[in-house]
Enzyme design. Structure first.
Site, mmCIF file in Angstrom:
data_model
loop_
_atom_site.group_PDB
_atom_site.id
_atom_site.type_symbol
_atom_site.label_atom_id
_atom_site.label_comp_id
_atom_site.label_asym_id
_atom_site.label_seq_id
_atom_site.Cartn_x
_atom_site.Cartn_y
_atom_site.Cartn_z
ATOM 1 N NE ARG A 1 -2.143 10.637 6.456
ATOM 2 C CZ ARG A 1 -2.316 9.487 5.841
ATOM 3 N NH1 ARG A 1 -2.216 8.353 6.500
ATOM 4 N NH2 ARG A 1 -2.601 9.461 4.550
ATOM 5 C CG ASP B 1 -3.114 3.312 -2.039
ATOM 6 O OD1 ASP B 1 -4.050 2.508 -1.926
ATOM 7 O OD2 ASP B 1 -2.579 3.882 -1.069
ATOM 8 C CD GLU B 2 -5.222 -0.932 -0.374
ATOM 9 O OE1 GLU B 2 -5.535 -2.114 -0.173
ATOM 10 O OE2 GLU B 2 -5.821 0.040 0.105
ATOM 11 C CG ASP C 1 -1.917 1.097 1.251
ATOM 12 O OD1 ASP C 1 -3.104 0.805 1.436
ATOM 13 O OD2 ASP C 1 -1.538 2.279 1.080
ATOM 14 C CE1 TYR D 1 -5.336 9.072 -5.445
ATOM 15 C CE2 TYR D 1 -6.927 10.799 -4.935
ATOM 16 C CZ TYR D 1 -6.637 9.556 -5.460
ATOM 17 O OH TYR D 1 -7.641 8.811 -6.009
#
Ligand code: DCP
Ligand code: MG
Ligand code: MG
Length: 549
Positions: free
Chosen positions: A52, A107-108, A15, A20
């Site tokens: 984050r 994305d995985e 992942d 983005y």
């Protein structure tokens, strides 16, 4: 419960970290150390790990994100082109390690590296694991899975290093004996980390999830149904009798969910091909004017055509999705879809012409009016368009050039057929549940009956006639310009006048002969057609193109 036959595979789940945001930081490295949010409408769809730290989370409202991080830099992420490109680059890189690579979203990826591990095992002495190890490893299985997974973790590290060096991306990985455990493992240590889970720790891994809603593939609806029976924790799910689960979820689903809760998953890594459908949708403030609907659909179509051009295949079916807002019964504001076949000839040119775009818009508006009675008041809050049922474009340039001419010639004689194929509206099941399931996406396409009904009912015969006549004029030109040269009787076959000579000379002799024959037969048919049509010039418009006086 823990069957060693289920330990045979080595699966990696990869992942990409803050996907983005990473793409934007690669494009513009000055963003690297700033708190970054990727904006779609009024939502931060993802944020980099600097943001984050301030608490800016995925899917937060822009206004809330700004409150907790006033320095937040926002980049618009509504154009997915670069993300999609990077996503395919990642998958291509992973294919260096195994043919069995399955994409999940952008994305995985899952990789089944069982074979690679088997090859490498013989050449390895003692094996160390790389990265984090989840759970209590004091009692590991001795079937061989421990060594295989440790080796898998070395390969995962190698893969991630390569993604970092070649594409500049940091990723997380999970290494396990099945897809479910690999996927959960991947999310255990973030960002830029990997985690290995041995089969004996699978149960413990599931128990570490906050709620049943976090079990991959369980689904919102199932989680809600379970919650109605006070089953919200994984442990509660594991302890629920299969009989009760069957009552709540039905027989098959109960077994599936029970297996997930125990960490059992025998599903194979499926090689991902191209997507079955390419679609785009946009929610909007209620639109109540037909002209605005058309404008919005035109914008969506333009964006969708870019995606289809990138994909390279030609679609055969077009679907529109609409969400109506019912002021008085907002719970009735569900999605409805209609779809129809479209002629592949609309996509003949490298770039779609405005004329063909307008034809598609006409078809889309017909479908729209099948869902919405525009004579009455309406409020539309979501519009979507998608193409499905793709066919490959011929892949050599030479043949492509040649075939496109050949198709044009054929379309005069096949005119009636192609027009019928062009718009056969049909109804598909109309809830979002159905739309979320690719297998259920396409309903049966009825044959010509419905098309005729639509034409008469809405008196749209003119529109529909017009929809599939892109090449009338071109065909006539080709024919009127045709000379009567015959093939050489010696070695050189003459190039038929409707084929590019340069291309023709590249073709094998048998194909040249065949082309010449085709041309000759078509010419004979045309002559007959012209002489037949000539008797009723007033009723057939095609003849006007063919006979210029
Ligand atoms: N995405 C989106 N809408 C969502 C969730 C995600 O458009 N509701 C997009 C933005 C993400 C990308 O999909 O960058 C991948 O989703 P992930 O859940 O893997 O999130 P990220 O890769 O951004 O972050 P993480 O580091 O947690 O994997
Ligand atoms: Mg991610
Ligand atoms: Mg993801």
């Amino acid at each position: 419960m823990n069957n060693v036959n289920d330990h045979l595979r080595t699966i990696i789940h990869v992942d990409i970290d803050c996907f983005y945001a990473q793409v934007e930081m690669i494009k513009n490295p000055s963003l690297m150390n700033l708190p970054l949010g990727i904006q779609q409408k009024n939502i931060v769809v993802t944020s980099n790990y600097v943001a984050r730290q301030y608490g800016v989370q995925k899917c937060m409202k822009i206004s809330d994100a700004r409150k907790i991080c006033s320095d937040l830099v926002l980049v618009n992420g509504e154009d997915l082109h670069d993300y999609r490109q990077m996503s395919y680059n990642v998958t291509a890189c992973l294919r260096n390690y195994s043919d069995l690579v399955e994409r999940l979203g952008l994305d995985e990826n899952f990789l089944d590296i069982t074979h690679l591990v088997k090859e490498k095992l013989h050449s390895n002495g003692s094996i160390n694991s790389f990265g984090n190890v989840f759970g209590d490893t004091s009692m590991l299985c001795d079937c061989g899975c421990t060594e295989r997974l440790k080796l898998g973790s070395q390969i995962a590290q190698e893969i991630r290093d390569r993604l970092r060096n070649e594409l500049g991306l940091t990723t997380c990985a999970g290494i396990a004996h099945n897809k479910l455990i690999a996927k959960i493992a991947c999310s255990k240590n973030k960002p830029n980390k990997q985690t290995i889970v041995f089969p004996n720790c699978a149960y413990e891994l599931l128990l570490s999830l906050e709620s049943v809603a976090n079990i991959p593939w369980l689904g919102h609806v199932t989680a809600q149904l379970l919650a109605q029976h006070n089953i919200t924790k994984v442990e509660e799910l594991q302890n629920t009798s299969i009989d009760l689960l069957k009552t709540i979820l039905g027989c098959d689903r109960a077994k599936f969910v029970r297996d997930l809760s125990l960490g059992n998953d025998l599903s194979p890594v499926k090689i991902s091909g191209k997507p079955q459908s390419i679609g785009i949708e946009d929610s909007c403030k209620a639109i109540s004017i037909e002209k605005e609907i058309e404008e919005k659909l035109r914008q969506l179509l333009n964006r969708l055509l870019v995606l289809v051009a990138e994909d390279g295949r030609i679609p055969k079916t077009l679907k529109i999705t609409v969400r109506k807002y019912d002021k008085h019964n907002s719970h009735l504001s569900g999605r409805e879809s209609r779809q129809c076949n479209i002629s592949t000839s609309l996509f003949n040119n490298l770039k779609m012409t405005e004329v063909n775009k307008n034809k598609l818009i006409s078809i889309i508006m017909i479908l729209f009016k099948k869902i919405v009675d525009t004579k009455k008041t309406f409020h539309i809050t979501l519009l979507g368009l998608s193409f499905t049922k793709f066919v490959e474009k011929p892949n050599t340039n030479i043949l492509k050039k040649f075939l496109s001419r050949n198709i044009e010639v054929q379309s005069v004689t096949d005119f009636a057929n192609t027009r019928e194929e062009c718009c056969t509206p049909t109804k598909v099941a109309s809830t979002s549940y159905v739309l979320d399931s690719p297998e259920f996406e396409l309903g049966p396409i009825p044959k010509r009956g419905k098309f005729q009904k639509l034409g008469t009912k809405r008196n749209l015969t003119n529109d529909l006639d017009d929809i599939e006549a892109p090449s009338k004029l071109k065909v006539a030109e080709l024919r009127l310009n045709s000379s009567d040269s015959l093939p050489d009787t010696n070695h050189n076959i003459s190039c038929p006048p409707n084929v590019n000579e340069e291309v023709f000379r590249e073709l094998p002799r048998e194909v040249q002969v065949e082309l010449w024959e085709n041309y000759r037969q078509t010419k004979d048919r045309d002559k007959q057609l012209i002489s037949r049509l000539g008797k009723r010039t007033k009723t057939n418009s095609i003849l006007h193109y063919m006979i210029h006086k």
